[in-house]
Design an enzyme around this catalytic site. Structure first.
Site, mmCIF file in Angstrom:
data_model
loop_
_atom_site.group_PDB
_atom_site.id
_atom_site.type_symbol
_atom_site.label_atom_id
_atom_site.label_comp_id
_atom_site.label_asym_id
_atom_site.label_seq_id
_atom_site.Cartn_x
_atom_site.Cartn_y
_atom_site.Cartn_z
ATOM 1 N N LYS A 207 -29.705 -92.116 21.727
ATOM 2 C CA LYS A 207 -30.053 -92.506 20.700
ATOM 3 C C LYS A 207 -30.911 -93.570 20.522
ATOM 4 O O LYS A 207 -32.119 -93.737 20.111
ATOM 5 C CB LYS A 207 -28.841 -92.889 19.911
ATOM 6 C CG LYS A 207 -28.863 -93.466 18.383
ATOM 7 C CD LYS A 207 -27.747 -93.681 17.625
ATOM 8 C CE LYS A 207 -27.997 -94.396 16.404
ATOM 9 N NZ LYS A 207 -26.670 -94.671 15.526
ATOM 10 N N GLU A 213 -27.321 -96.028 32.169
ATOM 11 C CA GLU A 213 -27.024 -95.077 32.913
ATOM 12 C C GLU A 213 -27.946 -93.693 32.787
ATOM 13 O O GLU A 213 -28.638 -93.292 33.675
ATOM 14 C CB GLU A 213 -25.554 -94.410 32.728
ATOM 15 C CG GLU A 213 -24.490 -95.273 33.157
ATOM 16 C CD GLU A 213 -24.145 -96.380 32.171
ATOM 17 O OE1 GLU A 213 -25.094 -96.477 30.914
ATOM 18 O OE2 GLU A 213 -23.185 -97.092 32.079
ATOM 19 N N ARG A 269 -21.127 -90.738 18.546
ATOM 20 C CA ARG A 269 -19.971 -89.761 18.814
ATOM 21 C C ARG A 269 -19.872 -88.577 17.773
ATOM 22 O O ARG A 269 -19.098 -87.977 17.617
ATOM 23 C CB ARG A 269 -18.799 -90.540 18.641
ATOM 24 C CG ARG A 269 -18.470 -91.479 17.649
ATOM 25 C CD ARG A 269 -17.395 -92.801 18.073
ATOM 26 N NE ARG A 269 -17.112 -93.342 16.960
ATOM 27 C CZ ARG A 269 -17.844 -94.761 16.945
ATOM 28 N NH1 ARG A 269 -18.831 -94.931 17.734
ATOM 29 N NH2 ARG A 269 -17.729 -95.639 16.134
ATOM 30 N N GLU A 354 -13.479 -94.646 20.122
ATOM 31 C CA GLU A 354 -14.412 -95.794 19.753
ATOM 32 C C GLU A 354 -14.402 -95.826 18.475
ATOM 33 O O GLU A 354 -14.836 -97.073 17.777
ATOM 34 C CB GLU A 354 -15.907 -95.051 20.316
ATOM 35 C CG GLU A 354 -16.684 -95.901 20.762
ATOM 36 C CD GLU A 354 -17.931 -95.499 21.435
ATOM 37 O OE1 GLU A 354 -18.230 -95.796 22.701
ATOM 38 O OE2 GLU A 354 -18.885 -94.653 20.805
ATOM 39 N N HIS A 385 2.595 -77.725 33.978
ATOM 40 C CA HIS A 385 2.762 -78.004 35.124
ATOM 41 C C HIS A 385 2.367 -79.178 35.800
ATOM 42 O O HIS A 385 2.355 -79.336 36.989
ATOM 43 C CB HIS A 385 2.247 -76.623 35.975
ATOM 44 C CG HIS A 385 2.660 -75.358 35.461
ATOM 45 N ND1 HIS A 385 3.727 -74.706 35.956
ATOM 46 C CD2 HIS A 385 2.167 -74.609 34.523
ATOM 47 C CE1 HIS A 385 3.867 -73.730 35.214
ATOM 48 N NE2 HIS A 385 2.878 -73.267 34.365
ATOM 49 N N LYS A 513 -21.367 -104.359 28.574
ATOM 50 C CA LYS A 513 -22.907 -104.201 28.823
ATOM 51 C C LYS A 513 -23.522 -105.101 29.174
ATOM 52 O O LYS A 513 -24.385 -105.357 30.597
ATOM 53 C CB LYS A 513 -23.449 -103.160 27.894
ATOM 54 C CG LYS A 513 -23.029 -101.685 27.616
ATOM 55 C CD LYS A 513 -23.837 -101.201 26.585
ATOM 56 C CE LYS A 513 -23.617 -99.968 25.827
ATOM 57 N NZ LYS A 513 -24.136 -99.477 24.696
HETATM 58 O O1 F6P Z 1 -21.583 -97.411 25.068
HETATM 59 C C1 F6P Z 1 -21.155 -96.502 23.938
HETATM 60 C C2 F6P Z 1 -22.351 -95.928 23.208
HETATM 61 O O2 F6P Z 1 -23.167 -96.744 22.345
HETATM 62 C C3 F6P Z 1 -21.859 -94.825 22.543
HETATM 63 O O3 F6P Z 1 -21.381 -95.206 21.040
HETATM 64 C C4 F6P Z 1 -23.010 -93.754 22.614
HETATM 65 O O4 F6P Z 1 -22.609 -92.620 22.181
HETATM 66 C C5 F6P Z 1 -23.615 -93.935 23.943
HETATM 67 O O5 F6P Z 1 -23.378 -95.352 24.286
HETATM 68 C C6 F6P Z 1 -24.877 -93.595 24.192
HETATM 69 O O6 F6P Z 1 -25.941 -94.255 23.548
HETATM 70 P P1 F6P Z 1 -27.247 -93.671 23.528
HETATM 71 O O7 F6P Z 1 -27.459 -92.436 22.782
HETATM 72 O O8 F6P Z 1 -27.931 -94.838 22.694
HETATM 73 O O9 F6P Z 1 -28.015 -93.524 25.040
#
Ligand code: F6P
Length: 549
Positions: A207, A213, A269, A354, A385, A513
């Site tokens: 987004k 990452e 989410r 979240e 199990h 973060k």
């Molecule tokens: O760290 C949480 C978050 O902001 C989530 O709410 C979101 O889905 C995820 O990181 C990934 O964010 P982006 O789509 O901006 O990479």
């Protein structure tokens, strides 16, 4: 400052009512009402919900529905659907319902109808997924794509991963999908090792397009591709982006013609319904993706129009509030008896925790009641199990949701009756238990007697009294899956309204973060750290001694 919901007469009435129910065994509630199943079950959008195995009576429902009225749930639902800025800390609407508005009625944000833009992106997704599926999207060396790698994390990973897994029976051949989310390079390296650079398409889903990452993985994947295909021009044929941030997509080097947009009013989410679901659309085809949207839309309409007492997400949400805030249940377990829903509990973890992992109201007051439960779970049959022992004989109250498919996606003789008998047996035994007397009789029947019998009995008593919901559907089609996901999204919203919290922000994630970016710099320095507490200094310094700079 407004009055906390816990200081209202209805909350106090629920507390008093809980005290009167706390010592009543679920078994006794069933003994008192032979029609409990028909009194406490609902049907909507292809889903049967049996909620009769809960610590509730008609009086409980009456009080919980009064709580819903006290918090003006119906008008909150209306505001959600109409694009009001329900996410007040970010001044945004939360319009995942617009993404699946198959009735195409206008939805206004800041006076502008968002539906034309939603439909335009869906059309672009159709065009793209069709071209890929027909083998007409050619890689740099002229070969059709056979592998899709989604690079994203959180909502840009969990939703698509869950759905792509769940709808494996609908995958377009010969496509394969992989998901990369973790910063640990092992994940990416293992996936790249089995990908052919000439036929692999990377979907960078973010987004913000600034998530550490995701960018790390996207840059490494791009380096790998260029190295393997020998030209930076290859990127245009092998990378597409899904984002709200055009500038950052451009800065990364992805042609914005290969970018699929969405909007700040789509929460991470809740984003699988948007272009973040591109990997889903490519894997199952756009017709099936639209079926997924249609299933969610049907559930949206049910949520928006059904009377509160017959409204499935409302009932589930109120039960969630009942257990967290009045029964001190700290957790909630999700138990799918459908292998296709393997990743559903993981998706729900983000959705629930979240959204509801908050301790302040929308007005900024600290709450004095318990909010979000810890949401966890795994495939029910496997859980039996592993951890069900705790559900049966542990000391915690653990409300469970059983998700049960009548038919498997890949049916083989004999298997499904075993699955169904296990699912129904577990919810039965968790509720019913086995008393001391019943246990003694059962053990006597096996020949045990005297001291041996008395020693064995306490270990074999099942307290029962564990509440559960059971959701049953015929078969996990795209439509049913859409309805199921939307059901839990709206359940979560109902809980947030009752607790007065914002379900659509996630400020708690931010501090971690920020500190991680600071520590990234610290780890690159050689001098020892003294600026933090003894533990953090000690760990930073230990790690530094082990790193080869
Ligand atoms: O760290 C949480 C978050 O902001 C989530 O709410 C979101 O889905 C995820 O990181 C990934 O964010 P982006 O789509 O901006 O990479």
């Amino acid at each position: 400052m407004s009055v906390l919901i816990s200081h209202t007469p209805i909350w106090q009435a629920l507390q008093t009512h809980q005290c009167s129910l706390a010592t009543v065994h679920l078994r006794d509630l069933f003994a008192q009402d032979s029609q409990r199943f028909s009194h406490f079950s609902l049907n909507a959008c292809g889903l049967l919900l049996d909620f009769s195995k809960n610590h509730i009576t008609h009086e409980t429902l009456h009080l919980l529905l009064n709580l819903a009225k006290q918090v003006e749930l119906e008008s909150h639902i209306e505001l959600l659907f109409h694009g009001d800025k329900v996410n007040n800390t970010e001044h945004r609407a939360a319009l995942h319902t617009a993404l699946r508005n198959r009735s195409h009625y206008p939805i206004l944000v800041d006076g502008q109808d968002v539906m034309p833009a939603v439909d335009a992106v869906l059309a672009k997704m159709r065009e793209f997924s069709d071209v890929v599926n027909q083998g007409k999207w050619l890689g740099f060396t002229g070969k059709p794509i056979d592998t899709v790698v989604n690079i994203g994390i959180g909502g840009s990973d969990l939703g698509p991963l869950m759905v792509v897994r769940a709808l494996k029976a609908y995958h377009c051949q010969p496509l394969k999908a992989h998901f990369v989310s973790n910063a640990d390079s092992t994940q990416l390296a293992e996936i790249l090792a089995i990908c052919n650079p000439e036929t692999t398409l990377f979907i960078v889903a973010s987004k913000t397009f600034s998530t550490q990452e995701t960018l790390l993985n996207a840059h490494s994947a791009r380096r790998w591709l260029i190295e393997k295909l020998g030209s930076a021009s290859a990127v245009a044929r092998h990378f597409v982006a899904v984002s709200t941030n055009k500038e950052k997509v451009q800065a990364f080097g992805i042609d914005t013609n290969n970018m699929f947009a969405f909007w700040d009013w789509v929460g991470g989410r809740y984003s699988l319904w948007s272009a973040i679901g591109l990997s889903i659309a490519v894997m199952i085809g756009m017709d099936n993706f639209e079926q997924l949207l249609a299933g969610a839309h049907a559930l949206d309409q049910h949520f928006a129009t059904a009377p509160l007492a017959e409204n499935m997400p409302v009932i589930l949400g109120l039960l969630g509030v009942w257990y967290s805030s009045f029964w001190s249940a700290h957790t909630q377990v999700i138990l799918p008896y459908d292998v296709a829903l393997e990743y559903f509990p993981n998706h729900l973890q983000q959705l629930v925790m979240e959204s509801l992992g908050k301790n302040v109201t929308k007005q900024g007051q600290f709450v004095d009641y318990a909010t979000c439960p810890i949401s966890w779970g795994t495939l029910g049959n496997n859980g039996q199990h592993a951890f069900y022992q705790l559900l049966h004989q542990g000391t915690q109250l653990v409300p469970a949701d059983f998700l049960v498919a009548i038919e498997s996606q890949q049916a083989l003789d004999e298997h499904q009756l075993a699955v169904l008998s296990n699912a129904l047996a577990q919810s039965h035994v968790l509720m019913q238990g086995r008393t001391l007397e019943e246990t003694r009789i059962a053990l006597q029947a096996t020949g045990l007697q005297g001291k041996a019998l008395e020693e064995a009995v306490p270990h074999r008593v099942f307290k029962g009294n564990q509440p559960s919901n059971t959701l049953v559907y015929q078969k996990l089609t795209p439509q049913i899956l859409g309805a199921l996901i939307a059901l839990y999204e709206h359940k979560t919203f109902v809980q947030s309204v009752c607790w007065g919290i914002n379900a659509f922000d996630q400020w708690g994630v931010e501090l971690g973060k920020q500190v991680a970016s600071k520590f990234l710099i610290e780890l690159q320095k050689t001098e020892p750290n003294q600026d933090y507490n003894a533990s953090t200094n000690g760990l930073l310094n230990y790690v530094k001694t082990k790193l080869s700079h």
